[in-house]
Design a protein around this motif. Structure first.
Motif, PDB file in Angstrom:
ATOM      1  N   TYR A 256       0.829  -1.217   0.000  1.00  0.00           N
ATOM      2  CA  TYR A 256       0.000   0.000   0.000  1.00  0.00           C
ATOM      3  C   TYR A 256       0.858   1.260   0.000  1.00  0.00           C
ATOM      4  CZ  TYR A 256      -3.523   3.400   1.490  1.00  0.00           C
ATOM      5  OH  TYR A 256      -4.352   4.486   1.552  1.00  0.00           O
ATOM      6  N   HIS A 257       1.957   1.266   0.774  1.00  0.00           N
ATOM      7  CA  HIS A 257       2.809   2.451   0.826  1.00  0.00           C
ATOM      8  C   HIS A 257       3.488   2.717  -0.514  1.00  0.00           C
ATOM      9  CE1 HIS A 257       2.245   3.068   5.070  1.00  0.00           C
ATOM     10  NE2 HIS A 257       2.604   1.813   5.348  1.00  0.00           N
ATOM     11  N   TRP A 258       3.964   1.673  -1.129  1.00  0.00           N
ATOM     12  CA  TRP A 258       4.606   1.870  -2.446  1.00  0.00           C
ATOM     13  C   TRP A 258       3.586   2.244  -3.511  1.00  0.00           C
ATOM     14  CZ3 TRP A 258       9.388   2.886  -3.309  1.00  0.00           C
ATOM     15  CH2 TRP A 258       9.891   2.872  -4.615  1.00  0.00           C
ATOM     16  N   GLN A 259       2.378   1.760  -3.373  1.00  0.00           N
ATOM     17  CA  GLN A 259       1.308   2.158  -4.291  1.00  0.00           C
ATOM     18  C   GLN A 259       1.029   3.657  -4.165  1.00  0.00           C
ATOM     19  OE1 GLN A 259      -2.931   1.105  -3.536  1.00  0.00           O
ATOM     20  NE2 GLN A 259      -2.678  -0.254  -5.315  1.00  0.00           N
ATOM     21  N   LYS A 260       0.974   4.138  -2.941  1.00  0.00           N
ATOM     22  CA  LYS A 260       0.789   5.580  -2.725  1.00  0.00           C
ATOM     23  C   LYS A 260       1.978   6.366  -3.261  1.00  0.00           C
ATOM     24  CE  LYS A 260      -0.695   6.686   1.397  1.00  0.00           C
ATOM     25  NZ  LYS A 260      -0.822   6.663   2.873  1.00  0.00           N
ATOM     26  N   PHE A 261       3.209   5.793  -3.108  1.00  0.00           N
ATOM     27  CA  PHE A 261       4.400   6.447  -3.657  1.00  0.00           C
ATOM     28  C   PHE A 261       4.294   6.608  -5.172  1.00  0.00           C
ATOM     29  CE2 PHE A 261       8.530   5.765  -5.730  1.00  0.00           C
ATOM     30  CZ  PHE A 261       9.212   6.897  -5.317  1.00  0.00           C
ATOM     31  N   LYS A 262       3.862   5.591  -5.866  1.00  0.00           N
ATOM     32  CA  LYS A 262       3.749   5.650  -7.329  1.00  0.00           C
ATOM     33  C   LYS A 262       2.684   6.659  -7.754  1.00  0.00           C
ATOM     34  CE  LYS A 262       5.627   3.337  -9.866  1.00  0.00           C
ATOM     35  NZ  LYS A 262       6.888   3.553 -10.589  1.00  0.00           N
ATOM     36  N   ILE A 263       1.568   6.696  -6.997  1.00  0.00           N
ATOM     37  CA  ILE A 263       0.508   7.657  -7.330  1.00  0.00           C
ATOM     38  C   ILE A 263       1.018   9.086  -7.130  1.00  0.00           C
ATOM     39  CG2 ILE A 263      -1.742   8.529  -6.626  1.00  0.00           C
ATOM     40  CD1 ILE A 263      -2.543   5.641  -6.030  1.00  0.00           C
TER      41      ILE A 263
ATOM     42  N   VAL B 177      10.929   1.797   5.949  1.00  0.00           N
ATOM     43  CA  VAL B 177      10.905   1.491   7.378  1.00  0.00           C
ATOM     44  C   VAL B 177      10.255   0.135   7.606  1.00  0.00           C
ATOM     45  CG1 VAL B 177       9.883   2.164   9.582  1.00  0.00           C
ATOM     46  CG2 VAL B 177      10.995   3.873   8.161  1.00  0.00           C
ATOM     47  N   GLU B 178       9.192  -0.080   6.859  1.00  0.00           N
ATOM     48  CA  GLU B 178       8.518  -1.377   6.959  1.00  0.00           C
ATOM     49  C   GLU B 178       9.433  -2.497   6.497  1.00  0.00           C
ATOM     50  OE1 GLU B 178       4.831  -3.443   4.600  1.00  0.00           O
ATOM     51  OE2 GLU B 178       4.506  -1.395   5.353  1.00  0.00           O
ATOM     52  N   GLN B 179      10.233  -2.234   5.468  1.00  0.00           N
ATOM     53  CA  GLN B 179      11.161  -3.258   4.983  1.00  0.00           C
ATOM     54  C   GLN B 179      12.282  -3.503   5.980  1.00  0.00           C
ATOM     55  OE1 GLN B 179      10.556  -5.037   2.136  1.00  0.00           O
ATOM     56  NE2 GLN B 179       8.633  -3.867   2.198  1.00  0.00           N
ATOM     57  N   LEU B 180      12.740  -2.436   6.644  1.00  0.00           N
ATOM     58  CA  LEU B 180      13.815  -2.593   7.621  1.00  0.00           C
ATOM     59  C   LEU B 180      13.353  -3.387   8.836  1.00  0.00           C
ATOM     60  CD1 LEU B 180      15.453   0.962   7.544  1.00  0.00           C
ATOM     61  CD2 LEU B 180      16.470  -1.168   6.734  1.00  0.00           C
ATOM     62  N   LEU B 181      12.119  -3.169   9.255  1.00  0.00           N
ATOM     63  CA  LEU B 181      11.613  -3.814  10.457  1.00  0.00           C
ATOM     64  C   LEU B 181      11.034  -5.191  10.182  1.00  0.00           C
ATOM     65  CD1 LEU B 181       9.878  -0.757  12.164  1.00  0.00           C
ATOM     66  CD2 LEU B 181      12.179  -1.647  12.559  1.00  0.00           C
ATOM     67  N   ASN B 182      10.664  -5.437   8.928  1.00  0.00           N
ATOM     68  CA  ASN B 182      10.059  -6.710   8.564  1.00  0.00           C
ATOM     69  C   ASN B 182      10.929  -7.410   7.535  1.00  0.00           C
ATOM     70  OD1 ASN B 182       7.828  -6.158  10.264  1.00  0.00           O
ATOM     71  ND2 ASN B 182       6.913  -4.892   8.636  1.00  0.00           N
ATOM     72  N   ARG B 183      10.333  -8.351   6.919  1.00  0.00           N
ATOM     73  CA  ARG B 183      11.058  -9.141   5.909  1.00  0.00           C
ATOM     74  C   ARG B 183      11.235  -8.322   4.634  1.00  0.00           C
ATOM     75  NH1 ARG B 183       9.199 -15.205   3.994  1.00  0.00           N
ATOM     76  NH2 ARG B 183      10.995 -15.622   2.601  1.00  0.00           N
ATOM     77  N   PRO B 184      12.452  -8.235   4.094  1.00  0.00           N
ATOM     78  CA  PRO B 184      12.666  -7.425   2.879  1.00  0.00           C
ATOM     79  C   PRO B 184      11.939  -8.004   1.680  1.00  0.00           C
ATOM     80  CG  PRO B 184      14.737  -7.908   4.005  1.00  0.00           C
ATOM     81  CD  PRO B 184      13.704  -8.793   4.622  1.00  0.00           C
ATOM     82  N   ASP B 185      11.585  -7.115   0.787  1.00  0.00           N
ATOM     83  CA  ASP B 185      10.912  -7.490  -0.461  1.00  0.00           C
ATOM     84  C   ASP B 185      11.953  -7.821  -1.515  1.00  0.00           C
ATOM     85  OD1 ASP B 185       9.120  -7.929  -2.410  1.00  0.00           O
ATOM     86  OD2 ASP B 185       8.157  -5.967  -2.353  1.00  0.00           O
TER      87      ASP B 185
END
Length: 1323
Positions: free
Chosen positions: A868-875, A894-902
């Motif tokens: 969702y965050h990256w979707q908002k970034f693209k928009i 931040v979500e990637q740093l705290l969770n599993r990387p994409d």
């Protein structure tokens, strides 16, 4: 829209001139106020001052009659013609003796004499000839012409056949009709009452004159036009089936010749107007019918060509008619009957425009004066304008509409001509004064059958009807010829007749009071108080008020005012004939041609410069003028309408123009609608919307009051469209209070408005309106207004509007259509996309009819993004909202740093870095990352962003800021280098141990300290470099070198007292050598500067001595020394250089002299005057460059003064160096235990002090601020010294301001001396 009001009459009985001796012609001597009257055998003079009549000439032969006379004022001659052809002149001497001379004799009877307007030519006409005589040359003949000729004249028109009868279509009659000749011979050749005499009329410029005569060949009356040389110019156009009568007059303005004519075989009586080429151009129809019994005896135009006077004769009665033309319509303003009396002759006064003189056959001389008045019945509910036209009274109600004359709202038709009207505003009463002295009383109820009221405007609900008649037998008016100044106040009819003021009660039909007046009343007025009073003005401008049948003097105008009004607080507004407008005794304008009192409180007046002005009668200090309002020349004010605040103007040709002036509108809105006890914002809004005023004023005038009344404003508005209109005009930048307050004439003192609280207003008003609209019962009815509050926010909150709209899908279609008026379809789509609501985007796209091929691929691609965050970034990147895009991307990482990387993490981070570098939102990204407490600056993504931000700051040379950012990211080596470049010593030293630890190279610390010390020495940070050598490297010799390079002697002495106490070699060879060099340089510099000072002083003294001798030689020769004419003395000067200098001087003088004069006689080039400050500054700099320190140059003395100012300032500033060096000298003496350096310091201080004292004594001499005036000086020496000072003061304007006064010696007030070296032993 004016009427003629009779305000002055005079009648003088001519007892000797009645019956057979009746006067037939007369002439006027306006200078001496004498009337010359002519009858058949005698000429009389009537002195108007004492009304004395005497005979000045009588014919001895009774068979010879006197025919006509003409008075020539420049020669003081009275010329007259006799029936035997003699032309005689009477010369009046200073002792009033008459010398009669016969000028010449004509072959026929002289019909008429007329002098030209310029009194240079006298024309005599007989039945067949015209003779022109020169009055400047003893009446020598100029030309003689035959009248009865077939020639047309020099201006005969050329007819080529176009439009003739042969070229026209004749229908069923056939082509033969084109060949038939029209019968031009009238059935009647001339009028039965024609006296067969010839008539002469001059055009006012004296170039042309016309003669009306009876042709001897065909017995027609013909008009021929001649120039002043006697050459025939044109002949009149023959009237079809008609004839010309004897009455003729040339309009004073020179446009037309008015002649009485009859058409249709005598069934149409007109005044026809002929051009100077003889062609007809319009007509005034007097009567039509088969048996016309009227006959036009006389025609005359008044001085300004606004009134055409006619004398009509019918049976035994005469009628004096006054006509005026407006908007291509002729109005019969006055129709005064003279029963059983014949008006013999009439003349308009040449000085007073509306004054008419005439004589009658009953032995009376009359002078009658009229004035133009606007008769307006003005109240808060109506504005009625009355216009007289013969038997018709046109009434125009400008409350409902603006109807141009001759049309009207309604008209009252009477059987007799109307001479005047009187009305009462408060009681809605109207009285018509008819020509037979009867009074027609009008009311609002149905009237008499003989008096009709014709209503032409359906909106009129209350019109006037003639309800009763006071017949001539019952009328209080005894003579219609002498009654003036009619007024009606509450059932009481006022008028003046024979110097008596009569008060007639309409109910009892009796004269209540008759007051004798001991003055000639000029005009009258009625006030607007609760109890009305009548005011009278005498011919000298004095105002009287009628109280209890007694007159009391109230005020005196500086000049007589034919038009005046009583206003508030016992004041009066008056307008003179010379366009001067007065408020009591204060002159408001000297070019006013009309005025009107609006709402009893505002004076509106027009000027001859085509402007309108508005003045408050409540606050005299407030004046608002519409300077840019251009109108036609001669525009006059008709009235104002209180109901819709319009101003009606009449153009010179008669058409009307209606305007809505801002002073009237804004004064009414602010004073009567907003500031009143009951605020009426609805009415104020309607007026401002109708007149296209900025609606922001409703809020800006009183923000708090409007803010509190917003709920009431919403509830009282007619529709939601009005609310939308108001909100749509809200502008933060527009403060209409400052723009409109100058138009408000009745201002009240309001407390100051706190702009911080009530401005900016857009968000404040939008939020208030939105909350009030949402709180209403049916808020959906105000859907458009609510959406407008979102749109007009600053910045526009389109996303909020769409979110609100998504909550009411029922009104989606109409609301989207409404929003497209404010915002483009594509922008609306982008705004919906910015809400991240794909359902709303699809609805907007469908309603705005966007092509699915444009948006569906994009939406499908965005939906495939799983985060969702990256979707908002693209928009946000698509919408170029990069700030939001950075924030959303930071949330994603931040979500990637705290969770599993994409798996796409690296690609997306690079895309993020590209956006970040292009838009430079480094600080935003860092703060967004670190806002999460779990994120550390050394973590992967944030560390990279910090490095990019610091590198960017280094490229911008923000070294300290970059070092701080490097330090946060633990890039210590980069931070240390940045601190070094930023010359931050302490932070550089602080980071060196950490850098070594981070690099794991502990043995390289000393090299880094040495490198840092060398860098600081190269950057002139000598103290910091020496301290590093001394404290961190323990290298005192290098530290000493740094201190010596920076002349830091105190630190060097400290080293020799501690660490280097045994190094005498360094002390002798390094320290003392360097110090001695500095001491010698300082001593040498002071000495050289003082030597230059002495040299320049001597040269300046020599120049002034030479100037003294030069002035003395001039004064000894008996001439005076002029500074302006003797400012160019020079011994050696380049001509080109001098030429450029003179041009610049001229420019400077032009800029300095407001009057534009150039005070230079040597200017050889013309320089343009530049109004910009930049050009003036450049010219001053160039001019100062021309002041050179060259012997013999123009301004060598100014160059020396400028150089001396610089030298004195330089020497004065050396006091700090002297004190510092002396302190070190004393310390060296202490260290060496000797007096050598102490003596050197004392010598330097004493020498410097000596120079300063010498300089101080010379300052007043150099700048001539306090010249010594010794008592033994003679007068000549004092005069010369004074001229030298004046010349020097004048020339100082050529240099900068700082050089014009002597410098202030700072050393005289500062403690620069070392007391140890002072020569005063007591210290």
């Amino acid at each position: 829209m004016q009427n003629l009001s009779l305000y002055n009459t005079r009648a003088i009985g001519l007892h000797d001139l009645t019956g057979a001796n009746v006067a037939r012609r007369f002439a006027i001597d306006t200078d001496k106020q004498i009337i010359y009257l002519l009858n058949s055998h005698s000429i009389y003079s009537l002195t108007l001052e004492d009304e004395k009549l005497k005979s000045i000439y009588t014919t001895t032969d009774k068979t010879i009659t006197l025919e006509d006379l003409s008075y020539i004022s420049e020669l003081n001659h009275l010329c007259f013609g006799l029936s035997n052809g003699d032309l005689v002149s009477i010369q009046f001497d200073n002792d009033f003796d008459e010398n009669v001379n016969v000028i010449g004799t004509l072959e026929e009877c002289i019909h008429e004499l007329k002098s030209s307007p310029d009194l240079q030519i006298l024309v005599a006409v007989t039945n067949s000839k015209v003779l022109l005589l020169s009055t400047n040359n003893d009446y020598e003949p100029i030309a003689e012409a035959i009248l009865d000729t077939s020639e047309f004249g020099e201006q005969q028109l050329v007819n080529v056949g176009w439009g003739s009868k042969t070229t026209q279509f004749h229908g069923s009659v056939g082509k033969k009709a084109a060949l038939e000749t029209a019968q031009t011979t009238p059935t009647t050749l001339r009028a039965n009452d024609d006296d067969n005499r010839s008539r002469i009329v001059w055009r006012d410029d004296g170039d042309l004159f016309a003669i009306s005569f009876i042709s001897l060949t065909n017995q027609w009356r013909t008009i021929k036009i001649f120039n002043k040389q006697g050459q025939l110019q044109a002949t009149n156009e023959s009237p079809l089936n008609g004839f010309i009568e004897s009455a003729i007059a040339w309009k004073i303005s020179g446009e037309f010749i008015g002649a009485a004519m009859r058409f249709n075989n005598g069934q149409k009586l007109t005044i026809s107007f002929l051009e100077k080429n003889g062609l007809k151009h319009g007509e005034l129809v007097l009567e039509t019918g088969e048996n016309i019994k009227q006959y036009v005896e006389h025609i005359a135009w008044n001085k300004d060509s606004t009134i055409l006077a006619l004398v009509l004769h019918k049976e035994n009665d005469s009628y004096l008619q006054l006509w005026s033309s407006s908007n291509y319509h002729w109005y019969l303003k006055q129709n005064i009957p003279f029963p059983s009396v014949n008006i013999q002759s009439l003349l308009w006064d040449i000085d007073i425009a509306n004054k008419l003189h005439f004589i009658t056959n009953d032995g009376q001389y009359h002078s009658v004066t009229w004035s133009w008045i606007s008769q307006v019945s003005y109240t808060n509910t109506r504005s009625l304008v009355f216009l007289i036209d013969g038997c018709h009274l046109f009434v125009s109600d400008f409350t409902h509409s603006s109807i141009p004359p001759p049309m009207s709202s309604y008209e009252i038709v009477c059987p007799l001509p109307i001479l005047a009207v009187a009305f009462d505003d408060d009681h809605d009463q109207l009285i018509l004064i008819l020509s037979d002295r009867s009074l027609a009383v009008c009311g609002t109820s149905s009237g008499l059958s003989d008096y009709r009221t014709i209503i032409r405007l359906s909106e009129i609900k209350s019109a006037h009807y003639v309800s009763s008649i006071i017949s001539s037998a019952e009328s209080p008016i005894t003579s219609i010829h002498h009654a003036t100044h009619y007024r009606l106040i509450n059932q009481e009819f006022y008028f003046i007749e024979n110097s008596h003021l009569h008060i007639y009660n309409l109910q009892t039909k009796t004269i209540k009071t008759s007051l004798s007046l001991n003055f000639n009343c000029l005009t009258t007025a009625v006030d607007h108080e609760e109890v009305k009073h009548l005011y009278l003005e005498d011919e000298h401008g004095k105002i009287f008020r009628l109280d209890n049948n007694e007159l009391h003097a109230k005020m005196h105008f500086p000049r007589p005012c034919p038009h005046f009004s009583a206003v508030l607080n016992g004041r009066f507004v008056g307008l003179t004939e010379n366009y001067r407008l007065y408020l009591n005794t204060a002159e408001l304008a000297h070019n006013c041609n009309s005025y009107f009192i609006h709402d009893k409180t505002i004076l509106v007046y027009s000027t001859l410069q085509h402007q309108l002005a508005f003045r408050s009668l409540v606050n005299d200090e407030i004046v608002a003028g519409i300077s840019q309002r251009r109108t036609e020349r001669g525009t006059r004010i008709v009235c104002t309408a209180f109901t819709d605040l319009k101003l009606v103007l009449q153009m010179p040709r008669g058409n009307l123009e209606t305007i809505y002036p801002r002073p009237l509108l804004l004064t009414y809105i602010s004073a009567d609608l907003i500031d009143s006890e009951t605020t009426n914002y609805k009415r104020a809004f309607e007026l401002m919307r109708k007149n296209r005023l900025n609606l922001n004023f409703l809020y800006d005038y009183n923000p708090k009051q409007f803010f509190d009344n917003i709920p009431s404003f919403i509830s009282k508005t007619r529709s939601d469209d009005d609310i939308c209109l108001f909100i749509s005009e809200i502008e933060n930048e527009k403060n209409t209070r400052e723009e409109y307050m100058k138009y408000i004439l009745k201002q009240e003192k309001h407390p100051s408005i706190d702009a911080k609280i009530w401005h900016p207003k857009a968000n404040l008003l939008c939020e208030k309106f939105r909350s009030c609209l949402l709180s209403t019962e049916n808020c959906t009815e105000h859907m458009n207004s609510i959406l407008t509050t979102f749109v007009k926010q600053s910045p526009p909150n389109m996303e909020g509007a769409l979110v609100f709209l998504s909550q009411h899908p029922k009104y989606f279609d109409n609301a989207i259509r409404y929003l497209t008026y404010f915002i483009d379809i594509d922008r609306l789509y982008d705004t919906a996309l910015g809400t991240y609501n794909f359902d709303l985007v699809l609805m907007i796209s469908e309603k705005t009819q966007k092509d699915p091929k444009e948006y569906l691929p994009e939406l499908n691609q965005l939906r495939l993004i799983n985060n969702y965050h990256w979707q908002k970034f693209k928009i946000d990147c698509r919408l170029k909202r990069f700030k939001k895009a950075i924030e959303n991307a930071c949330d994603y990482f931040v979500e990637q740093l705290l969770n599993r990387p994409d798996e796409h993490e690296n690609e997306r981070f690079q895309e993020f870095i590209n956006i970040l570098e292009n838009n430079r939102f480094y600080k935003l990204a860092i703060r967004k990352f670190l806002s999460n407490q779990q994120i550390k600056p050394t973590m992967e993504y944030i560390n990279h962003v910090i490095k990019l931000y610091a590198d960017y700051l280094m490229t911008k040379k923000y070294y300290i800021e970059a070092a701080l950012i490097y330090e946060r990211g633990r890039f210590l080596d980069h931070a240390s280098k940045a601190f070094r470049q930023g010359k931050d010593v302490q932070n550089s030293l602080k980071l060196l141990p950490s850098v070594s630890i981070q690099a794991k190279q502990s043995n390289t610390g000393m090299d880094q300290y040495r490198s840092l010390a060398e860098q600081f020495r190269n950057d002139t940070l000598y103290i910091e470099s020496g301290q590093i050598y001394e404290n961190h490297l323990d290298d005192c010799e290098e530290a000493l070198l740094s201190y010596l390079q920076g002349h830091e002697w105190s630190h060097a002495i400290r080293l020799f007292a501690t660490s280097l106490s045994r190094r005498h070699d360094l002390y002798e060879h390094e320290f003392l050598s360097a110090f001695n060099g500095v001491y010698d340089d300082l001593e040498r510099q002071i000495h050289n500067d003082y030597t230059k000072f002495q040299s320049h002083t001597k040269r300046l003294s020599l120049l002034r001595t030479n100037l003294f001798q030069h002035i003395k030689e001039i004064l000894d020769s008996g001439r005076d020394y002029d500074i302006d004419e003797n400012d160019d003395q020079s011994d050696n000067e380049d001509p080109q250089f001098a030429d450029d200098r003179r041009t610049l001087v001229t420019r400077s003088n032009r800029n300095a002299d407001d009057s534009g004069s150039i005070k230079t006689r040597l200017t050889k080039k013309s320089g343009s005057v530049s109004s910009s400050k930049k050009s003036q500054r450049r010219a001053a700099q160039q001019l100062e460059k021309l002041i050179q320190l060259k012997e013999g140059s123009k301004h060598e003395d100014l160059a020396i003064v400028r150089e001396l100012w610089l030298l004195v300032t330089k020497i004065d500033k050396q006091n700090y160096d002297v004190r510092h060096v002396n302190k070190i000298c004393y310390q060296i003496s202490t260290h060496q235990n000797s007096l050598e350096y102490e003596q050197k310091g004392e010598l330097l201080q004493n020498k410097y002090n000596e120079y300063l004292n010498a300089i101080e004594k010379q300052l007043t001499t150099i700048w001539l601020t306090n010249p010594e005036q010794q008592q033994q000086e003679n007068v000549q020496v004092m005069v010369i010294n004074k001229k030298i000072r004046e010349k020097f003061k004048k020339e100082l304007d050529l240099v900068s301001n700082q050089y014009r006064v002597s410098p202030v010696l700072v050393s005289k007030t500062s403690q620069w001396k070392l007391v140890l070296f002072d020569s005063d032993i007591s210290v």
